[in-house]
Design an enzyme around this catalytic site. Structure first.
Site, PDB file in Angstrom:
ATOM      1  N   CYS A  15      -4.243  -3.074 -11.584  1.00  0.00           N
ATOM      2  CA  CYS A  15      -3.221  -3.867 -12.482  1.00  0.00           C
ATOM      3  C   CYS A  15      -2.273  -4.498 -11.603  1.00  0.00           C
ATOM      4  O   CYS A  15      -1.446  -4.055 -10.898  1.00  0.00           O
ATOM      5  CB  CYS A  15      -2.617  -3.173 -13.450  1.00  0.00           C
ATOM      6  SG  CYS A  15      -3.933  -2.265 -14.625  1.00  0.00           S
ATOM      7  N   ARG A  43      -5.622  -7.174  -5.721  1.00  0.00           N
ATOM      8  CA  ARG A  43      -5.399  -5.609  -5.915  1.00  0.00           C
ATOM      9  C   ARG A  43      -6.645  -5.175  -6.822  1.00  0.00           C
ATOM     10  O   ARG A  43      -6.773  -3.866  -6.900  1.00  0.00           O
ATOM     11  CB  ARG A  43      -4.191  -5.455  -7.116  1.00  0.00           C
ATOM     12  CG  ARG A  43      -2.930  -5.837  -6.160  1.00  0.00           C
ATOM     13  CD  ARG A  43      -1.734  -6.194  -7.338  1.00  0.00           C
ATOM     14  NE  ARG A  43      -1.279  -4.635  -7.769  1.00  0.00           N
ATOM     15  CZ  ARG A  43      -0.466  -3.897  -7.084  1.00  0.00           C
ATOM     16  NH1 ARG A  43       0.229  -4.290  -6.045  1.00  0.00           N
ATOM     17  NH2 ARG A  43      -0.252  -2.694  -7.782  1.00  0.00           N
ATOM     18  N   TRP A 101      -6.987  -3.541 -14.586  1.00  0.00           N
ATOM     19  CA  TRP A 101      -8.056  -2.937 -13.847  1.00  0.00           C
ATOM     20  C   TRP A 101      -8.409  -1.853 -15.090  1.00  0.00           C
ATOM     21  O   TRP A 101      -7.447  -0.843 -15.214  1.00  0.00           O
ATOM     22  CB  TRP A 101      -7.839  -2.546 -12.719  1.00  0.00           C
ATOM     23  CG  TRP A 101      -8.891  -1.757 -12.059  1.00  0.00           C
ATOM     24  CD1 TRP A 101      -9.827  -2.396 -10.898  1.00  0.00           C
ATOM     25  CD2 TRP A 101      -9.054  -0.479 -11.664  1.00  0.00           C
ATOM     26  NE1 TRP A 101     -10.454  -1.604 -10.544  1.00  0.00           N
ATOM     27  CE2 TRP A 101     -10.410  -0.329 -10.959  1.00  0.00           C
ATOM     28  CE3 TRP A 101      -8.777   0.913 -12.334  1.00  0.00           C
ATOM     29  CZ2 TRP A 101     -11.032   1.196 -10.700  1.00  0.00           C
ATOM     30  CZ3 TRP A 101      -9.262   2.015 -12.077  1.00  0.00           C
ATOM     31  CH2 TRP A 101     -10.391   2.054 -11.223  1.00  0.00           C
ATOM     32  N   ASN A 160       1.260  -1.341 -15.763  1.00  0.00           N
ATOM     33  CA  ASN A 160       0.309  -0.904 -14.690  1.00  0.00           C
ATOM     34  C   ASN A 160       0.717   0.663 -14.551  1.00  0.00           C
ATOM     35  O   ASN A 160       1.939   0.970 -14.417  1.00  0.00           O
ATOM     36  CB  ASN A 160       0.833  -1.501 -13.425  1.00  0.00           C
ATOM     37  CG  ASN A 160      -0.060  -0.829 -12.243  1.00  0.00           C
ATOM     38  OD1 ASN A 160      -0.814  -0.527 -12.307  1.00  0.00           O
ATOM     39  ND2 ASN A 160       0.478  -1.068 -10.985  1.00  0.00           N
ATOM     40  N   GLY A 161      -0.219   1.364 -14.801  1.00  0.00           N
ATOM     41  CA  GLY A 161      -0.171   3.077 -14.643  1.00  0.00           C
ATOM     42  C   GLY A 161      -0.987   3.454 -15.616  1.00  0.00           C
ATOM     43  O   GLY A 161      -1.633   2.929 -16.360  1.00  0.00           O
ATOM     44  N   GLU A 163     -17.159   4.694   8.450  1.00  0.00           N
ATOM     45  CA  GLU A 163     -16.538   3.317   8.058  1.00  0.00           C
ATOM     46  C   GLU A 163     -17.414   2.174   7.792  1.00  0.00           C
ATOM     47  O   GLU A 163     -17.332   1.339   6.781  1.00  0.00           O
ATOM     48  CB  GLU A 163     -15.472   3.037   8.955  1.00  0.00           C
ATOM     49  CG  GLU A 163     -14.721   1.806   8.827  1.00  0.00           C
ATOM     50  CD  GLU A 163     -13.799   1.673   7.570  1.00  0.00           C
ATOM     51  OE1 GLU A 163     -13.721   2.683   6.869  1.00  0.00           O
ATOM     52  OE2 GLU A 163     -13.149   0.714   7.195  1.00  0.00           O
ATOM     53  N   LYS A 175     -17.747   0.044   4.244  1.00  0.00           N
ATOM     54  CA  LYS A 175     -17.817  -1.404   4.562  1.00  0.00           C
ATOM     55  C   LYS A 175     -19.074  -2.074   3.651  1.00  0.00           C
ATOM     56  O   LYS A 175     -18.905  -2.867   2.888  1.00  0.00           O
ATOM     57  CB  LYS A 175     -17.668  -2.082   5.763  1.00  0.00           C
ATOM     58  CG  LYS A 175     -16.374  -1.655   6.309  1.00  0.00           C
ATOM     59  CD  LYS A 175     -15.162  -2.499   5.892  1.00  0.00           C
ATOM     60  CE  LYS A 175     -14.370  -1.637   4.912  1.00  0.00           C
ATOM     61  NZ  LYS A 175     -13.555  -0.921   5.112  1.00  0.00           N
ATOM     62  N   GLU A 228     -19.100  -0.915  -0.039  1.00  0.00           N
ATOM     63  CA  GLU A 228     -18.319  -1.791  -0.988  1.00  0.00           C
ATOM     64  C   GLU A 228     -18.441  -3.122  -1.457  1.00  0.00           C
ATOM     65  O   GLU A 228     -17.959  -3.721  -2.317  1.00  0.00           O
ATOM     66  CB  GLU A 228     -16.821  -1.260  -0.712  1.00  0.00           C
ATOM     67  CG  GLU A 228     -16.457  -1.481   0.759  1.00  0.00           C
ATOM     68  CD  GLU A 228     -15.003  -1.157   0.954  1.00  0.00           C
ATOM     69  OE1 GLU A 228     -14.255  -0.802   0.061  1.00  0.00           O
ATOM     70  OE2 GLU A 228     -14.589  -1.258   2.099  1.00  0.00           O
ATOM     71  N   HIS A 230     -31.204  17.724   9.537  1.00  0.00           N
ATOM     72  CA  HIS A 230     -30.924  18.758   8.472  1.00  0.00           C
ATOM     73  C   HIS A 230     -31.235  18.003   6.997  1.00  0.00           C
ATOM     74  O   HIS A 230     -30.617  18.545   6.186  1.00  0.00           O
ATOM     75  CB  HIS A 230     -29.547  19.525   8.636  1.00  0.00           C
ATOM     76  CG  HIS A 230     -29.474  19.859  10.166  1.00  0.00           C
ATOM     77  ND1 HIS A 230     -30.142  21.301  10.259  1.00  0.00           N
ATOM     78  CD2 HIS A 230     -28.804  19.535  11.234  1.00  0.00           C
ATOM     79  CE1 HIS A 230     -29.773  21.250  11.634  1.00  0.00           C
ATOM     80  NE2 HIS A 230     -28.942  20.504  12.150  1.00  0.00           N
ATOM     81  N   LYS A 268      -7.265  -2.756  -4.633  1.00  0.00           N
ATOM     82  CA  LYS A 268      -6.933  -2.871  -3.440  1.00  0.00           C
ATOM     83  C   LYS A 268      -5.610  -1.687  -3.222  1.00  0.00           C
ATOM     84  O   LYS A 268      -5.372  -1.152  -2.352  1.00  0.00           O
ATOM     85  CB  LYS A 268      -6.072  -4.128  -3.063  1.00  0.00           C
ATOM     86  CG  LYS A 268      -5.506  -4.176  -1.699  1.00  0.00           C
ATOM     87  CD  LYS A 268      -6.507  -4.488  -0.718  1.00  0.00           C
ATOM     88  CE  LYS A 268      -6.049  -4.490   0.859  1.00  0.00           C
ATOM     89  NZ  LYS A 268      -7.141  -4.444   1.772  1.00  0.00           N
TER      90      LYS A 268
HETATM   91  C1  F6R Z   1     -11.866   0.461   1.695  1.00  0.00           C
HETATM   92  C2  F6R Z   1     -10.491   0.694   1.049  1.00  0.00           C
HETATM   93  C3  F6R Z   1     -10.321   1.768   0.302  1.00  0.00           C
HETATM   94  C4  F6R Z   1      -8.808   2.232   0.690  1.00  0.00           C
HETATM   95  C5  F6R Z   1      -8.450   3.455   0.028  1.00  0.00           C
HETATM   96  C6  F6R Z   1      -6.949   3.864   0.321  1.00  0.00           C
HETATM   97  O1  F6R Z   1     -11.871  -0.718   2.426  1.00  0.00           O
HETATM   98  O2  F6R Z   1      -9.647  -0.224   1.925  1.00  0.00           O
HETATM   99  O3  F6R Z   1     -11.118   3.019   0.699  1.00  0.00           O
HETATM  100  O4  F6R Z   1      -8.609   2.555   2.048  1.00  0.00           O
HETATM  101  O5  F6R Z   1      -8.275   3.040  -1.393  1.00  0.00           O
HETATM  102  O6  F6R Z   1      -5.993   2.892   0.408  1.00  0.00           O
HETATM  103  P1  F6R Z   1      -4.612   2.986   1.096  1.00  0.00           P
HETATM  104  O7  F6R Z   1      -4.844   3.042   2.567  1.00  0.00           O
HETATM  105  O8  F6R Z   1      -3.867   1.573   0.635  1.00  0.00           O
HETATM  106  O9  F6R Z   1      -4.175   4.406   0.586  1.00  0.00           O
END
Ligand code: F6R
Length: 616
Positions: free
Chosen positions: A2, A27, A75, A101-102, A488, A492, A495, A511, A611
C-alpha cells in the site's frame, strides 16, 4: 505494499496524487483510488481495481477537481482486490475519507461495535473501520477538530497504520498519522504533502519531515505542517531528512525497464559505497557507532532479514565467520520472531539487512533483540527508514532508489556492506592485521569493473534464456558461498518469470531433487574456480547423465566446464573466492530478466509482490 499520498495547497490535488501513486507503484499494489474535497464542499472520489493509469483515465472522465485530497495504492490483505475494497473509504455521511496502509488487527471487534451503533459498511476491508471511528469522534466531542477526531479514533486501533484523512466540513485540512507503517510529510510554498516514502516528494522538495509513531500532523493549504506527539504536545522541531535522490533517479532514462537500469547501475552503486572506506587505521565504518574495544568484544552475531536480504545474510555469515572468527546465526525474521529461545550473550550484535528499511518482520526482530540488550546495526538503502531510525548504527548502502520490485543493485550493495562489516570486525578483534585488511579491501575495489565485464556479456544470458522456453521448472545448484548465489538466482527467476525454480547446495541434490531431472530439464550450476570446483563439477556430470540441460556459471578459461557444458555464463576471475557471489549473481539477474521478458511478464511489477513488506 500500500502507498499513501496526500496534498493540500494552491494546485489541483489530482495531479500530485496520481503522479505520487505512480511513483509508489513499485511498492506493489492491486487497486488504486483518490478522493478530493470539491469546490462545492463535498467529497468526490474515484477508485478501481487495477493500475494507476486506469485510475488516471477514470479521474479525467470524472473531472475530479479540488485542491485538497488523498490517494492510495492497495495491496489486498482483507478483502479481494475489487473496486469496492479499494481506498479511499468514507464514513456513513460520505464527508470523511481515509486512506490506510497497515493492518488493523482488532477490526472485527471494532466493526461489530460500530455496526451495533448503526454504521453501514461498504467494503470488506479492515481499514474502513477507521473512517467510521473518526465519524464517531467527529460527531462527539471532537466536532470541528479533525486532529482530535483522528486522535480519538486511532486510540482504539491495534495493529499498524499510516493514515491520511480529509473531511468535507474542514476543506483544506489534511490530517495524517502513523504507527508502525512509514509516512513522511513536506512543507512547501505550493502546499503541504504526505507520502509513504520520499520518492513521490523528490519532485517537489529536497527536505522532508519524518513522523514518529503516534505523531499526528495537520497539513494546511498555506503549506504549513503542524506535528503533535503522542501526548498532544506540538513538536516544534520534528526530525527531517534531506533527499539526496534527484527525481530523475527514479525515471527509466532510456532503459526498457527499471530492472535493466538497476542491474546496470551496480558498478557505480558499489563504487559509491566503497569510496573513502580505507583510512590510516584500516577500514572505516563510523556508522557502526562502536569503537574498537566494543567491536573486539563481540562474541556472537545474529544476522536477521527476509527474502533477498536474507541471502545477503547467508553470505555475511560465511564471510564474518571466516575472517572475523565470530559465530554468526543467520535467521529469517519471520521465523526468528516466534522462536522461544534466543541464545544471546552480553556481547551479541544484531545485524538487520533490509533494503527498504520497513519490512515489518525484520523490524519486529530488531526490536526483540534490542529488548534483550543487544546493539542493533542496520544495513539499508533508505536512510530515513524505520530500520535506520530504530537501530544503534546504520549503514546506508547508497544504491539509490530501487524501483523494480525484484532487488538487484540493493542486493549486491548489501553484500559489499556485509563484507566491509566483516573486515571491520576482523580488524577490531585482531583476526586480521592491517595489511590483510587492506589487501581484501583492494580486492573489493575490483568488483565494480568485474561486474562491468559481466554486463558486457549479457548476450550469453540472452542465449541461455532460450533454454527455458518450454520449461516448467528449473534447479539452481552451487556450493559454499555460491549455494547462496543459487538461492538468489532461483528467487529472481521465480519472482519475475513465475517459473518454478528450486535452489539447493549442489551436494544435496542426490538427496532428493535429482528425482526431478529428465531430458531437457534446465539446471543452473554455479561452478567458479574455487576450492569446491571439482565437487560441483561432479554434480554437473550427474545432471548431464540424466539428460538435464546445464547452464554453468564458470570462471573464464575453465576448460573442464567448457568441455562438459554447452551453455556457459562466463565470469572474469575474481581475486577472492568469497567475493564471487557479488559478480556471479549479475548473470543470474540478467538471465531471469530475459526469461521473464520472453514469457511476457512485467519484470518491474511482478504479480502479488510488494517492494516494501510492511505487514507481518
Ligand atoms: C526479492 C526481494 C524481496 C525482499 C524482501 C525483504 O527480490 O526484493 O525478497 O528482499 O521482501 O525486503 P527488505 O530488504 O526491504 O527487508
Amino acid at each position: 505494499m500500500c502507498g499513501v499520498v496526500g496534498y493540500t495547497g494552491k494546485n489541483q490535488a489530482v495531479k500530485f496524487l496520481l503522479d505520487g501513486l505512480q511513483t509508489l507503484e513499485y511498492r506493489g499494489y492491486d487497486s488504486a483510488g483518490v478522493e478530493v474535497v470539491s469546490p462545492s464542499g463535498n467529497l468526490h472520489g474515484v477508485k478501481c481495481a487495477g493500475r494507476v493509469h486506469t485510475l488516471a483515465e477514470r479521474c479525467q472522465a470524472a473531472n475530479l477537481v479540488g485542491t485538497c485530497g488523498i490517494g492510495h495504492t492497495r495491496w489486498a490483505t482483507h478483502g479481494a482486490p475489487t473496486d469496492r475494497n479499494a481506498h479511499p473509504h468514507t464514513d456513513c455521511s460520505g464527508r470523511i475519507a481515509i486512506v490506510h496502509n497497515g493492518i488493523i488487527e482488532n477490526y472485527l471487534e471494532l466493526k461489530r461495535y460500530l455496526m451495533e451503533r448503526g454504521h453501514e459498511f461498504k467494503s470488506d476491508t479492515d481499514s474502513e473501520v477507521i473512517a467510521h471511528l473518526i465519524e464517531e469522534a467527529w460527531n462527539g466531542a471532537a466536532r470541528g477538530n479533525l486532529v482530535e477526531a483522528v486522535r480519538v479514533a486511532t486510540e482504539r486501533l491495534e495493529g499498524s497504520w499510516a493514515l491520511a484523512c480529509i473531511c468535507a466540513d474542514v476543506p483544506g485540512q489534511l490530517v495524517v498519522t502513523r504507527k508502525g507503517s512509514p509516512l513522511v510529510v513536506a512543507s512547501t510554498t505550493d502546499g503541504a504533502y504526505a507520502a509513504s516514502d520520499v520518492m513521490p516528494l523528490a519532485s517537489v522538495t529536497s527536505h522532508v519531515i519524518q513522523l514518529n509513531d503516534y505523531d499526528i500532523a495537520l497539513l494546511t493549504p498555506d503549506g504549513a505542517v503542524k506535528v503533535y506527539d503522542h501526548d498532544d504536545e506540538e513538536v516544534h522541531h520534528p526530525d527531517t531528512i534531506d533527499i539526496d535522490w534527484d527525481a530523475s533517479a527514479a525515471t527509466l532514462g532510456g532503459y526498457a525497464d527499471f530492472m535493466a537500469k538497476e542491474i546496470s547501475e551496480q558498478p557505480e552503486a558499489i563504487e559509491r559505497l566503497l569510496k573513502d572506506r580505507l583510512g590510516q587505521h584500516g577500514i572505516e565504518l563510523d556508522e557502526l557507532k562502536m569503537g574498537n574495544k566494543d567491536l573486539a568484544q563481540i562474541d556472537r552475531i545474529f544476522v536477521i532479514a527476509c527474502g533477498t536480504s536474507y541471502h545477503v545474510g547467508l553470505i555475511a555469515k560465511i564471510i564474518i565467520q571466516t575472517w572475523a572468527k565470530i559465530p554468526v546465526f543467520c535467521e529469517y525474521a519471520s521465523e526468528f520472531n516466534y522462536e522461544d529461545e534466543v541464545l544471546v550473550t552480553p556481547h551479541t550484535l544484531c545485524v538487520i539487512i533490509t533494503q527498504s528499511g520497513e519490512t515489518a518482520d525484520t523490524l519486529t526482530a530488531a526490536r526483540r533483540m534490542k529488548g534483550m540488550g543487544c546493539k542493533v546495526f542496520a544495513i539499508t538503502n533508505v536512510l530515513g527508514s524505520s530500520a535506520a531510525r530504530e537501530s544503534d548504527g546504520t549503514m546506508d548502502i547508497q544504491a539509490g532508489p530501487e524501483v523494480c520490485v525484484a532487488s538487484t543493485k540493493a542486493y549486491t550493495a548489501q553484500m559489499v556492506a556485509a563484507v566491509l562489516l566483516a573486515l571491520r570486525l576482523a580488524q577490531a578483534n585482531g583476526s586480521m592485521d592491517q595489511q590483510e585488511v587492506e589487501r581484501h579491501y583492494r580486492d573489493l575495489q575490483q568488483i565494480p569493473d568485474l561486474i562491468r565485464e559481466v554486463l558486457k556479456r549479457s548476450w550469453q544470458d540472452q542465449q541461455a534464456a532460450k533454454l527455458f522456453r518450454n520449461a516448467h521448472s528449473a534447479l539452481f545448484l552451487g556450493r559454499g558461498v555460491n549455494s547462496t548465489t543459487a538461492y538468489e538466482g532461483a528467487l529472481k527467476l521465480k519472482e519475475i518469470s513465475y517459473l518454478h525454480a528450486e535452489a539447493y547446495p549442489a551436494g544435496e541434490m542426490k538427496h532428493g531433487p535429482i528425482a526431478l531431472l529428465e531430458p531437457g530439464f534446465p539446471v543452473v550450476a554455479i561452478v567458479p574456480a574455487d576450492h569446491v570446483h571439482d565437487k560441483t563439477l561432479s554434480n554437473i556430470e550427474e545432471c548431464i547423465a540424466r539428460g538435464a540441460q546445464v547452464i554453468a556459471v564458470a570462471t573464464d578459461g575453465d576448460e573442464s566446464v567448457a568441455k562438459l557444458c554447452q551453455h556457459v555464463l562466463w565470469v572474469p576471475p575474481v581475486p577472492d573466492e568469497l567475493l564471487v557471489p557479488i559478480v556471479a549473481v549479475v548473470h543470474l539477474q540478467i538471465l531471469a530478466r530475459y526469461v521473464a521478458r520472453a514469457r511476457g511478464c512485467d519484470v518491474d511489477k511482478p504479480r502479488n509482490l510488494a517492494k516494501s513488506v510492511t505487514v507481518e
